[in-house]
Design a protein around this motif. Structure first.
Motif, PDB file in Angstrom:
ATOM      1  N   VAL A 139       0.836  -1.201   0.000  1.00  0.00           N
ATOM      2  CA  VAL A 139       0.000   0.000   0.000  1.00  0.00           C
ATOM      3  C   VAL A 139       0.873   1.254   0.000  1.00  0.00           C
ATOM      4  N   ARG A 140       1.960   1.202   0.729  1.00  0.00           N
ATOM      5  CA  ARG A 140       2.900   2.323   0.747  1.00  0.00           C
ATOM      6  C   ARG A 140       3.412   2.613  -0.673  1.00  0.00           C
ATOM      7  N   ARG A 141       3.738   1.561  -1.393  1.00  0.00           N
ATOM      8  CA  ARG A 141       4.257   1.742  -2.757  1.00  0.00           C
ATOM      9  C   ARG A 141       3.177   2.333  -3.665  1.00  0.00           C
ATOM     10  N   ALA A 142       1.935   1.895  -3.482  1.00  0.00           N
ATOM     11  CA  ALA A 142       0.838   2.416  -4.293  1.00  0.00           C
ATOM     12  C   ALA A 142       0.602   3.899  -4.008  1.00  0.00           C
ATOM     13  N   ILE A 143       0.633   4.291  -2.730  1.00  0.00           N
ATOM     14  CA  ILE A 143       0.436   5.698  -2.392  1.00  0.00           C
ATOM     15  C   ILE A 143       1.589   6.550  -2.913  1.00  0.00           C
ATOM     16  N   ASP A 144       2.810   6.054  -2.758  1.00  0.00           N
ATOM     17  CA  ASP A 144       3.969   6.796  -3.280  1.00  0.00           C
ATOM     18  C   ASP A 144       3.825   7.024  -4.778  1.00  0.00           C
ATOM     19  N   TYR A 145       3.388   5.988  -5.481  1.00  0.00           N
ATOM     20  CA  TYR A 145       3.194   6.112  -6.938  1.00  0.00           C
ATOM     21  C   TYR A 145       2.149   7.188  -7.243  1.00  0.00           C
ATOM     22  N   ALA A 146       1.033   7.148  -6.522  1.00  0.00           N
ATOM     23  CA  ALA A 146      -0.026   8.127  -6.766  1.00  0.00           C
ATOM     24  C   ALA A 146       0.469   9.551  -6.540  1.00  0.00           C
ATOM     25  N   LEU A 178      -5.219   1.228  -7.889  1.00  0.00           N
ATOM     26  CA  LEU A 178      -5.875   0.181  -7.112  1.00  0.00           C
ATOM     27  C   LEU A 178      -4.809  -0.635  -6.394  1.00  0.00           C
ATOM     28  N   ALA A 179      -5.017  -0.895  -5.096  1.00  0.00           N
ATOM     29  CA  ALA A 179      -4.082  -1.721  -4.320  1.00  0.00           C
ATOM     30  C   ALA A 179      -4.863  -2.875  -3.720  1.00  0.00           C
ATOM     31  N   MET A 180      -4.328  -4.112  -3.858  1.00  0.00           N
ATOM     32  CA  MET A 180      -5.130  -5.256  -3.434  1.00  0.00           C
ATOM     33  C   MET A 180      -4.281  -6.490  -3.209  1.00  0.00           C
ATOM     34  N   PRO A 181      -4.849  -7.477  -2.496  1.00  0.00           N
ATOM     35  CA  PRO A 181      -4.161  -8.750  -2.347  1.00  0.00           C
ATOM     36  C   PRO A 181      -3.981  -9.449  -3.684  1.00  0.00           C
ATOM     37  N   ASN A 182      -3.210 -10.520  -3.659  1.00  0.00           N
ATOM     38  CA  ASN A 182      -2.727 -11.173  -4.868  1.00  0.00           C
ATOM     39  C   ASN A 182      -3.829 -11.632  -5.820  1.00  0.00           C
ATOM     40  N   LEU A 183      -4.766 -12.440  -5.330  1.00  0.00           N
ATOM     41  CA  LEU A 183      -5.787 -13.007  -6.210  1.00  0.00           C
ATOM     42  C   LEU A 183      -6.704 -11.934  -6.782  1.00  0.00           C
ATOM     43  N   ASN A 184      -7.140 -11.000  -5.941  1.00  0.00           N
ATOM     44  CA  ASN A 184      -7.963  -9.896  -6.432  1.00  0.00           C
ATOM     45  C   ASN A 184      -7.238  -9.137  -7.547  1.00  0.00           C
ATOM     46  N   GLY A 185      -5.950  -8.915  -7.353  1.00  0.00           N
ATOM     47  CA  GLY A 185      -5.173  -8.177  -8.335  1.00  0.00           C
ATOM     48  C   GLY A 185      -5.089  -8.891  -9.667  1.00  0.00           C
ATOM     49  N   ASP A 186      -5.017 -10.213  -9.630  1.00  0.00           N
ATOM     50  CA  ASP A 186      -4.989 -10.996 -10.858  1.00  0.00           C
ATOM     51  C   ASP A 186      -6.283 -10.808 -11.634  1.00  0.00           C
TER      52      ASP A 186
END
Length: 420
Positions: free
Chosen positions: A209-216, A299-307
């Motif tokens: 989640v940290r990586r996703a926020i940094d990207y945003a 969007l940030a999510m666990p592995n299966l949801n992300g797939d």
């Protein structure tokens, strides 16, 4: 470092890691980059991408020395195993790499090599940007509205591979533990059963989640959405949601606000230069990416949801043949397309290499070669807009010119040279 079967190019330099934890590194103008063509159509799309990426580097005053590495079928031929230590060591040593698809049998045989590589390298964030290229046929009316980036946790969830096969002593021991010691005696049906464990940790969640926020924040995006099934799986995916909000609320100050704060304290008025963090239930999100496409950014999510979600996003912009991806760790990137190996088309020089080419765009962006990355994206869009496409798009485009994989790559290179 010495390798058994890998030849290190005489020319070129390694990426220098300055601070691994801070994801800081320095890329030379002539780096050595490992490339793994992959299985099936990888033998066609890998060389095509290599040609395009080289052209973009040279057009912007740089160069690349490519270093062949092996996994899957190519590794079995050279090493007698699917994932040799050579390959993992090479990516760890040179820090940036690109790979094509690898085949994983369904139901039997070895586990996913893609997953194994991600876990061995601890590339914990699988990042898939989804955007429409002009000229690509789409099943939706306004595909240009799709512009999302999915951050999929790469090391946990059911993809961690903690499971036991039906009929084994181990699975019966797990069943007995679950039913008798943990009290879930009415949960598992009688007869044969396979059992898996779904770990989601605070550590894994927060760094994703940290990586996703940094990207945003770095890319001027408006929102980060935590996608989960926490209404049902309260102590795994529900905890993912809670830990994600903890990161937002405790680590970013005024740079990040939650959706609740946005409406309760600001009446929906988003502060300039601030990212809004919200959350959505996964099944609801699957329809919202279609019905409210413009409302979502990252969007940030666990592995299966992300797939699932990233594939559903890809469908709106023309399919997985043009869907790029990359796996990121600390000062490490392994780019790879979203699509599979499609072995029945292997060696036919016909499939679309756009996905792995655009995965190279992600790689170049990460390296700081933003001009080369944009040049590739523009050249690909120019090629498709001129209706010079591979068979998959040609059958959907009236008046187009059907090109082989290698011919398509050459056309992209020509456009790079024109646009440079």
């Amino acid at each position: 470092m010495e390798f058994e079967q890998i030849e290190v190019p005489d020319e070129g330099e390694r990426v220098e890691v300055l601070d691994e934890e801070a994801d800081e590194f320095e890329v030379p103008d002539h780096p050595i980059i490992p490339i793994l063509y992959g299985d099936g159509i990888g033998t066609d799309v890998g060389p095509a991408a290599q040609k395009v990426l080289t052209a973009a580097a040279q057009a912007t005053g740089r160069d690349v020395s490519w270093m062949r590495i092996y996994a899957g079928e190519s590794a079995r031929e050279k090493y007698g195993e699917n994932l040799p230590d050579d390959t993992v060591k090479a990516i760890e040593e040179f820090r940036i790499a690109i790979k094509g698809p690898l085949t994983t049998p369904v139901g039997a045989g070895f586990r996913s090599l893609n997953v194994a590589l991600r876990k061995k390298l601890d590339t914990y964030a699988n990042v898939r940007p989804t955007y429409h290229l002009e000229g690509v046929p789409s099943p939706v009316t306004n595909p240009e509205q799709m512009d999302m980036v999915t951050f999929r946790e790469n090391t946990e969830d059911v993809y961690a591979g903690i499971e036991w096969e039906e009929g084994t002593e181990e699975v019966e021991r797990v069943r007995e533990f679950v039913e008798e010691e943990m009290g879930f005696d009415d949960t598992i049906h009688e007869g044969a059963v396979g059992i898996g464990v779904k770990p989601i940790t605070e550590f894994g969640t927060k760094r994703l989640v940290r990586r996703a926020i940094d990207y945003a924040l770095e890319h001027d995006r408006d929102s980060v959405t935590l996608v989960h099934k926490g209404n049902i799986m309260k102590f795994t995916e529900g905890q993912f949601r809670d830990w994600g909000y903890e990161v937002a609320e405790e680590e970013y100050g005024d740079e990040v606000i939650t959706e609740d704060t946005l409406w309760e304290e600001r009446d929906g008025e988003q502060p300039e230069d601030a990212v809004v963090v919200n959350d959505r239930i996964a099944d609801n999100m699957l329809q919202q990416i279609l019905t409210r496409t413009e409302n979502y950014d990252v969007l940030a999510m666990p592995n299966l949801n992300g797939d699932y979600l990233s594939d559903a996003c890809g469908a709106q912009i023309g399919g997985l043949g043009i869907a790029p991806g990359a796996n990121f760790g600390n000062a490490l990137c392994l780019a790879e397309p979203v699509h599979g190996s499609a072995p029945k088309y292997a060696g036919q020089d016909k499939v679309n290499p756009t996905a792995i080419i655009l995965s190279g765009v992600l790689l170049y962006d990460y390296m700081g070669w933003n001009d080369a990355a944009q040049l590739i994206r523009d050249a690909v869009e120019e090629t498709i807009s001129s209706k010079k496409v591979t068979y998959d798009l040609h059958r959907q485009i009236e008046g187009g010119e059907k090109l082989a994989t290698s011919e398509y790559a050459e056309e992209v290179v020509n456009n790079i040279e024109k646009l440079a």
